[in-house]
Design a protein around this motif. Structure first.
Motif, PDB file in Angstrom:
ATOM      1  N   SER A  23       2.725  13.878 -10.192  1.00  0.00           N
ATOM      2  CA  SER A  23       3.761  14.918 -10.302  1.00  0.00           C
ATOM      3  C   SER A  23       4.397  14.914 -11.684  1.00  0.00           C
ATOM      4  CB  SER A  23       4.833  14.710  -9.227  1.00  0.00           C
ATOM      5  OG  SER A  23       5.514  13.480  -9.416  1.00  0.00           O
ATOM      6  N   LEU A  24       4.504  13.743 -12.296  1.00  0.00           N
ATOM      7  CA  LEU A  24       5.097  13.647 -13.633  1.00  0.00           C
ATOM      8  C   LEU A  24       4.158  14.198 -14.697  1.00  0.00           C
ATOM      9  CD1 LEU A  24       7.667  12.399 -15.026  1.00  0.00           C
ATOM     10  CD2 LEU A  24       6.254  10.378 -15.476  1.00  0.00           C
ATOM     11  N   THR A  25       2.854  13.981 -14.515  1.00  0.00           N
ATOM     12  CA  THR A  25       1.878  14.350 -15.536  1.00  0.00           C
ATOM     13  C   THR A  25       1.560  15.838 -15.540  1.00  0.00           C
ATOM     14  OG1 THR A  25       0.891  12.150 -15.344  1.00  0.00           O
ATOM     15  CG2 THR A  25      -0.417  13.830 -16.442  1.00  0.00           C
ATOM     16  N   LEU A  26       1.467  16.422 -14.351  1.00  0.00           N
ATOM     17  CA  LEU A  26       1.080  17.825 -14.273  1.00  0.00           C
ATOM     18  C   LEU A  26       2.245  18.723 -14.673  1.00  0.00           C
ATOM     19  CD1 LEU A  26      -1.004  17.955 -10.969  1.00  0.00           C
ATOM     20  CD2 LEU A  26      -1.825  17.760 -13.323  1.00  0.00           C
ATOM     21  N   GLY A  27       1.933  19.738 -15.433  1.00  0.00           N
ATOM     22  CA  GLY A  27       2.953  20.698 -15.829  1.00  0.00           C
ATOM     23  C   GLY A  27       3.151  21.745 -14.752  1.00  0.00           C
ATOM     24  N   GLU A  28       2.267  22.735 -14.711  1.00  0.00           N
ATOM     25  CA  GLU A  28       2.330  23.798 -13.713  1.00  0.00           C
ATOM     26  C   GLU A  28       2.138  23.189 -12.322  1.00  0.00           C
ATOM     27  OE1 GLU A  28       2.673  27.245 -11.739  1.00  0.00           O
ATOM     28  OE2 GLU A  28       3.005  26.985 -13.885  1.00  0.00           O
ATOM     29  N   PRO A  29       3.125  23.287 -11.428  1.00  0.00           N
ATOM     30  CA  PRO A  29       3.066  22.586 -10.139  1.00  0.00           C
ATOM     31  C   PRO A  29       2.309  23.338  -9.059  1.00  0.00           C
ATOM     32  CG  PRO A  29       5.177  23.656 -10.358  1.00  0.00           C
ATOM     33  CD  PRO A  29       4.423  23.951 -11.622  1.00  0.00           C
ATOM     34  N   GLN A  30       1.168  23.895  -9.381  1.00  0.00           N
ATOM     35  CA  GLN A  30       0.340  24.592  -8.403  1.00  0.00           C
ATOM     36  C   GLN A  30      -1.076  24.031  -8.488  1.00  0.00           C
ATOM     37  OE1 GLN A  30       1.586  26.907  -6.248  1.00  0.00           O
ATOM     38  NE2 GLN A  30       3.608  26.627  -7.188  1.00  0.00           N
ATOM     39  N   VAL A  38      -6.086   9.091 -10.913  1.00  0.00           N
ATOM     40  CA  VAL A  38      -5.471   7.808 -10.563  1.00  0.00           C
ATOM     41  C   VAL A  38      -6.426   7.054  -9.641  1.00  0.00           C
ATOM     42  CG1 VAL A  38      -3.475   6.652  -9.549  1.00  0.00           C
ATOM     43  CG2 VAL A  38      -3.181   8.855 -10.710  1.00  0.00           C
ATOM     44  N   ALA A  39      -6.722   5.792  -9.998  1.00  0.00           N
ATOM     45  CA  ALA A  39      -7.636   4.975  -9.206  1.00  0.00           C
ATOM     46  C   ALA A  39      -6.976   3.642  -8.875  1.00  0.00           C
ATOM     47  CB  ALA A  39      -8.946   4.748  -9.965  1.00  0.00           C
ATOM     48  N   HIS A  40      -7.697   2.820  -8.111  1.00  0.00           N
ATOM     49  CA  HIS A  40      -7.202   1.501  -7.711  1.00  0.00           C
ATOM     50  C   HIS A  40      -8.131   0.406  -8.214  1.00  0.00           C
ATOM     51  CE1 HIS A  40      -3.765   1.687  -4.853  1.00  0.00           C
ATOM     52  NE2 HIS A  40      -4.123   2.962  -4.776  1.00  0.00           N
ATOM     53  N   ASP A  41      -7.556  -0.712  -8.649  1.00  0.00           N
ATOM     54  CA  ASP A  41      -8.241  -1.983  -8.924  1.00  0.00           C
ATOM     55  C   ASP A  41      -8.978  -1.983 -10.266  1.00  0.00           C
ATOM     56  OD1 ASP A  41      -7.410  -2.999  -6.446  1.00  0.00           O
ATOM     57  OD2 ASP A  41      -9.125  -2.035  -5.450  1.00  0.00           O
ATOM     58  N   LEU A  42      -8.749  -3.057 -11.005  1.00  0.00           N
ATOM     59  CA  LEU A  42      -9.384  -3.217 -12.315  1.00  0.00           C
ATOM     60  C   LEU A  42     -10.666  -4.031 -12.166  1.00  0.00           C
ATOM     61  CD1 LEU A  42      -8.988  -2.528 -15.316  1.00  0.00           C
ATOM     62  CD2 LEU A  42      -7.908  -4.773 -15.582  1.00  0.00           C
ATOM     63  N   ASP A  43     -11.659  -3.440 -11.500  1.00  0.00           N
ATOM     64  CA  ASP A  43     -12.963  -4.088 -11.423  1.00  0.00           C
ATOM     65  C   ASP A  43     -13.783  -3.677 -12.651  1.00  0.00           C
ATOM     66  OD1 ASP A  43     -13.910  -1.479 -10.899  1.00  0.00           O
ATOM     67  OD2 ASP A  43     -13.808  -1.784  -8.747  1.00  0.00           O
ATOM     68  N   ARG A  44     -15.010  -4.141 -12.731  1.00  0.00           N
ATOM     69  CA  ARG A  44     -15.826  -3.888 -13.924  1.00  0.00           C
ATOM     70  C   ARG A  44     -16.040  -2.395 -14.158  1.00  0.00           C
ATOM     71  NH1 ARG A  44     -20.719  -8.320 -13.059  1.00  0.00           N
ATOM     72  NH2 ARG A  44     -19.388 -10.178 -12.941  1.00  0.00           N
ATOM     73  N   GLU A  45     -16.352  -1.680 -13.075  1.00  0.00           N
ATOM     74  CA  GLU A  45     -16.613  -0.251 -13.216  1.00  0.00           C
ATOM     75  C   GLU A  45     -15.374   0.489 -13.697  1.00  0.00           C
ATOM     76  OE1 GLU A  45     -17.047   3.141  -9.962  1.00  0.00           O
ATOM     77  OE2 GLU A  45     -18.934   2.026 -10.200  1.00  0.00           O
ATOM     78  N   ASN A  55       0.811  -1.219   0.000  1.00  0.00           N
ATOM     79  CA  ASN A  55       0.000   0.000   0.000  1.00  0.00           C
ATOM     80  C   ASN A  55       0.845   1.271   0.000  1.00  0.00           C
ATOM     81  OD1 ASN A  55      -2.879  -0.889   0.087  1.00  0.00           O
ATOM     82  ND2 ASN A  55      -2.145  -2.007   1.875  1.00  0.00           N
ATOM     83  N   ALA A  56       1.931   1.284   0.760  1.00  0.00           N
ATOM     84  CA  ALA A  56       2.790   2.473   0.766  1.00  0.00           C
ATOM     85  C   ALA A  56       3.422   2.672  -0.607  1.00  0.00           C
ATOM     86  CB  ALA A  56       3.860   2.338   1.845  1.00  0.00           C
ATOM     87  N   GLY A  57       3.849   1.574  -1.233  1.00  0.00           N
ATOM     88  CA  GLY A  57       4.416   1.677  -2.576  1.00  0.00           C
ATOM     89  C   GLY A  57       3.404   2.196  -3.580  1.00  0.00           C
ATOM     90  N   ALA A  58       2.142   1.786  -3.416  1.00  0.00           N
ATOM     91  CA  ALA A  58       1.094   2.281  -4.313  1.00  0.00           C
ATOM     92  C   ALA A  58       0.887   3.780  -4.146  1.00  0.00           C
ATOM     93  CB  ALA A  58      -0.210   1.536  -4.051  1.00  0.00           C
ATOM     94  N   GLY A  59       0.899   4.253  -2.906  1.00  0.00           N
ATOM     95  CA  GLY A  59       0.735   5.682  -2.663  1.00  0.00           C
ATOM     96  C   GLY A  59       1.857   6.495  -3.278  1.00  0.00           C
ATOM     97  N   ARG A  60       3.091   6.005  -3.150  1.00  0.00           N
ATOM     98  CA  ARG A  60       4.229   6.713  -3.754  1.00  0.00           C
ATOM     99  C   ARG A  60       4.138   6.691  -5.281  1.00  0.00           C
ATOM    100  NH1 ARG A  60       6.864   4.036   0.567  1.00  0.00           N
ATOM    101  NH2 ARG A  60       7.476   2.328  -0.830  1.00  0.00           N
ATOM    102  N   THR A  61       3.641   5.577  -5.832  1.00  0.00           N
ATOM    103  CA  THR A  61       3.484   5.488  -7.288  1.00  0.00           C
ATOM    104  C   THR A  61       2.454   6.499  -7.778  1.00  0.00           C
ATOM    105  OG1 THR A  61       4.061   3.136  -7.257  1.00  0.00           O
ATOM    106  CG2 THR A  61       2.878   3.948  -9.195  1.00  0.00           C
ATOM    107  N   ALA A  62       1.355   6.638  -7.047  1.00  0.00           N
ATOM    108  CA  ALA A  62       0.336   7.626  -7.430  1.00  0.00           C
ATOM    109  C   ALA A  62       0.915   9.041  -7.408  1.00  0.00           C
ATOM    110  CB  ALA A  62      -0.863   7.529  -6.493  1.00  0.00           C
TER     111      ALA A  62
END
Length: 337
Positions: free
Chosen positions: A178-185, A274-281, A166-173
């Motif tokens: 941070s990588l995707t967003l341009g303007e960091p505000q 960013v979400a968790h789990d590949l369920d049907r929804e 779970n901690a690794g998942a949080g850091r990955t998110a």
């Protein structure tokens, strides 16, 4: 028709009433050929199960007590049932208690019922509360092993934890946002299904710390509670006045369709979700590009590890009791399996 099985057992296997089975077995009138075939097939299946039990040894009953939205519970049940044919050292029979919301006393009562009737192991996804911790200790003292799934329960004698790092998942998110967003505000919405789910707490803590390090200009707004659509929408609506310049969403506990709908009703569409789990929804949402990333892990592997832990406890497997933690897989609309 000769048989050696109780009528109730044949009826349960065939999915028929006991009176109907009795008419078939005694050759009475007003029974269709299809019904006779179902009873015959049920008896053949019972004979095969009996032979399987003789060949493979003990029959073990495992209880799954899962507090989670039905979209996730369905995945757990399907993963458990898919694993059963792969277990070669015993005949395993799962029993399921699956509910969207279970209050603390409901979980404790369910665990006490299991202890009273007996079980060879409990796979538990529940909140981390004092009463539930005590109930897990009581099960362990009664020699009923408990494996926690996806979210752990601290300070107990549980046998093992299976599920995501779970901690690794949080850091990955945090890294993805941070990588995707341009303007960091701006602001990031971080949602959890309940404050007492230890796994989601670990995700949020690691996420907040990592995001502060990578993008200190992004402010995190945490919303806790919900998990089911109505509650998620209600809680988020109540928090709309606190949202300013929303750039991203990190959803740790589900309810994503409701989150997206509520934000859109207020004229907000985040740049990255960013979400968790590949369920049907979530599968439908990411294929329609409403989600950008899904942090996924192999639930079947988690269930296999749970079964292995139980079998090892009962000395029916040489597998190590130390179970591996699942690493996160990053899914996008382009690599959904």
């Amino acid at each position: 028709m000769t048989h050696r099985f109780p009528i109730k057992e044949i009826a349960r296997q065939a999915g028929l009433g006991t009176a109907t089975v009795d008419r078939v077995l005694n050759g009475r009138a007003h029974v269709s050929p299809q019904t006779k075939m179902r009873v015959t097939a049920a008896m053949d299946e019972l004979k095969a199960q009996e032979a399987q039990l003789a060949a493979r040894g003990r029959r073990l009953f495992f209880d799954f007590v899962i507090e989670a939205p039905s979209r996730f519970s369905r995945e757990v049940k399907a993963a458990a049932e898919a694993m059963l044919p792969q277990i070669g050292t015993a005949v395993c029979r799962p029993r399921f208690l699956l509910q969207d919301i279970m209050e603390e006393d409901e979980v404790v009562a369910a665990l006490m019922r299991i202890m009273k009737r007996g079980s060879h192991g409990v796979c538990l996804k529940a909140r981390d509360t004092a009463k539930i911790r005590e109930a897990v200790k009581m099960l362990a003292n009664a020699r009923i092993p408990v494996v926690t799934l996806v979210t752990d329960i601290g300070g107990t004698d549980r046998l093992a934890y299976v599920g995501l790092d779970n901690a690794g998942a949080g850091r990955t998110a945090a890294y993805l946002i941070s990588l995707t967003l341009g303007e960091p505000q701006g602001m990031v919405l971080a949602t959890r299904s309940h404050e007492r789910f230890l796994g989601e707490e670990e995700r949020e803590s690691a996420f907040v710390e990592a995001l502060a390090s990578e993008r200190p200009g992004l402010k995190v707004l945490a919303v806790q509670g919900g998990g089911v659509d109505f509650e998620t929408s209600k809680l988020l609506t109540e928090s709309m006045g606190d949202i300013r310049n929303l750039r991203a969403v990190y959803s740790m506990g589900g309810g994503n369709r409701s989150i997206i709908r509520t934000l859109e009703d207020n004229g907000i569409r985040p740049e990255v979700y960013v979400a968790h789990d590949l369920d049907r929804e979530n599968r439908e949402l990411i294929l329609n590009r409403r989600l950008d990333f899904i942090l996924h892990h192999d639930l079947q592997l988690d269930i296999r590890n749970a079964f292995n832990a139980f079998l090892g406890y009962h000395r029916l497997s040489n597998e190590l009791l130390e179970t591996p933690i699942s690493t996160v897989q990053v899914l996008t609309p382009e690599n959904v399996p």
